[in-house]
Design an enzyme around this catalytic site. Structure first.
Site, short mmCIF file in Angstrom:
data_model
loop_
_atom_site.label_atom_id
_atom_site.label_comp_id
_atom_site.label_asym_id
_atom_site.label_seq_id
_atom_site.Cartn_x
_atom_site.Cartn_y
_atom_site.Cartn_z
N THR A 45 -5.27 3.26 -4.38
CA THR A 45 -4.36 4.40 -4.18
C THR A 45 -4.14 5.09 -5.52
O THR A 45 -4.22 4.44 -6.56
CB THR A 45 -3.02 3.87 -3.63
OG1 THR A 45 -3.23 3.43 -2.31
CG2 THR A 45 -1.91 4.90 -3.65
N ARG B 239 -1.36 4.80 11.70
CA ARG B 239 -0.40 4.20 10.75
C ARG B 239 -0.20 5.14 9.55
O ARG B 239 -1.15 5.64 8.98
CB ARG B 239 -0.95 2.86 10.28
CG ARG B 239 -0.07 2.13 9.26
CD ARG B 239 -0.59 2.31 7.85
NE ARG B 239 0.09 1.43 6.90
CZ ARG B 239 -0.02 1.56 5.58
NH1 ARG B 239 -0.76 2.51 5.06
NH2 ARG B 239 0.60 0.74 4.79
N VAL B 240 1.05 5.38 9.19
CA VAL B 240 1.37 6.14 7.98
C VAL B 240 2.10 5.19 7.05
O VAL B 240 3.03 4.49 7.46
CB VAL B 240 2.24 7.37 8.32
CG1 VAL B 240 2.69 8.08 7.04
CG2 VAL B 240 1.46 8.34 9.21
N THR C 175 2.54 1.96 -5.41
CA THR C 175 1.29 1.51 -4.78
C THR C 175 1.44 0.05 -4.39
O THR C 175 2.19 -0.69 -5.01
CB THR C 175 0.09 1.71 -5.74
OG1 THR C 175 -1.04 0.98 -5.22
CG2 THR C 175 0.36 1.21 -7.15
N GLY C 176 0.71 -0.33 -3.35
CA GLY C 176 0.77 -1.73 -2.92
C GLY C 176 1.00 -1.81 -1.42
O GLY C 176 0.70 -0.86 -0.69
N GLY D 44 2.25 -1.12 1.72
CA GLY D 44 3.07 0.02 2.11
C GLY D 44 4.27 -0.35 2.95
O GLY D 44 5.36 0.21 2.78
N1 ASP Z 1 0.67 1.86 -0.57
C1 ASP Z 1 -0.54 2.24 0.13
C2 ASP Z 1 -0.29 2.16 1.61
O1 ASP Z 1 0.26 1.18 2.07
C3 ASP Z 1 -1.72 1.37 -0.23
C4 ASP Z 1 -1.91 1.06 -1.69
O2 ASP Z 1 -1.16 1.50 -2.54
O3 ASP Z 1 -2.89 0.35 -2.00
O4 ASP Z 1 -0.70 3.03 2.32
#
Ligand code: ASP
Length: 289
Positions: free
Chosen positions: A158, A186-187, A209-210, A212
């Site tokens: 991301t 999915r959002v 990020t991570g 979600g």
């Molecule tokens: N946070 C993002 C999501 O869940 C994914 C990511 O940051 O790797 O859509």
């Protein structure tokens, strides 16, 4: 109005694999930092800067945004993005969009249109068409690497950016393909203001990020700015927010922060989160990974 010292920080996702080609990640981050910096130093707005930085990463096939995004459970790409300007809390976001190579620019069009904050799916695509955004064949966004990774269910990369411009405005933006193998429709947090993305010019801006769902549960973006207000130290506030994500949200990830003075902070609970930042005191991008 007193001129501020501009600054910019970008990230390339908390799920990066430390064993996989760091040079390519570093080059991608460097290009994105410079793409945003060129705008800021030419007197452009913080919104211009974060949009440019994120567009650069959306175009880079190694990051999970735009071209190179992960595939969902149906083997398709659905993209989320948000952008926010911290003077008047103006924001725009899109979720589960297809056929758009630069969702951050579509999010900016939602912001500028001003009627809504978040548009998703077919409605977002119809809005993009009306706004004259170029459309692409969905197959053009799928890289061979992500086709392979689809089978492994991995989802690094991301992207996000936070900038402070000469007028003292802070903007933040985030763009992602989401999590690999997610259900169609999915959002994630990236498109949700206050979760993956937030900016308030008097305080700072953040891009997360991570996991979600964990970031959403913890309302992490807003919580990170609350920590910044209490601690007046972006590095410390970022660490507090990363701990909140793990302890309260029950997930892993990271975030970048920039405060109203142009000080940066970042933290992550994962092994690697590529970041880069720049300011007049450091005119060559700092790429500390
Ligand atoms: N946070 C993002 C999501 O869940 C994914 C990511 O940051 O790797 O859509």
């Amino acid at each position: 109005m007193t001129a501020r010292v501009p600054a910019l920080i970008v990230h390339g996702g908390a799920g990066a694999d430390p064993a996989e080609g760091r040079d390519e990640l570093r080059n991608g981050i460097r290009e994105a930092v410079l793409a945003g910096w060129v705008r800021l130093t030419a007197g452009g707005t913080a919104l211009d800067a974060v949009e440019s930085a994120v567009r650069s990463l959306e175009a880079h096939p190694r990051f999970n945004a735009g071209r190179g995004a992960v595939l969902n459970a149906a083997g398709e790409i659905e993209l989320d993005a948000a952008i926010m300007e911290g003077d008047r809390l103006r924001c725009g976001a899109v979720g589960a969009v297809t056929r758009i190579a630069h969702p951050v620019t579509l999010a900016r069009k939602v912001l500028e249109d001003g009627r809504h904050v978040l548009l998703v799916g077919d409605g977002a695509l119809a809005f993009a068409r009306q706004a004259g955004m170029p459309e692409c064949d969905p197959a053009e966004l799928i890289t061979e690497r992500q086709r392979r990774r689809y089978l492994e269910r991995a989802a690094p990369g991301t992207v996000g950016a936070v900038a402070l411009d000469l007028r003292g405005t802070i903007a933040a933006a985030t763009s992602t393909g989401g999590t690999a193998g997610k259900l169609p429709g999915r959002v994630g947090d990236s498109a949700l203001i206050g979760c993956g993305t937030y900016a308030e010019s008097a305080l700072g801006g953040v891009s997360c990020t991570g996991d979600g769902e964990a970031i959403i549960r913890a309302v992490l973006g807003r919580r990170a700015l609350d920590a910044l207000k209490a601690l007046n130290d972006p590095a410390h506030a970022a660490q507090v927010a990363a701990d909140v994500l793990v302890q309260e949200g029950g997930g892993q990830g990271g975030l970048i922060l920039l405060d109203w003075r142009g000080r940066v902070g970042w933290a992550h609970s994962t092994p690697l989160m590529p970041i880069g930042w720049i300011s007049p005191a450091h005119p060559d991008p700092i790429i500390p990974f």
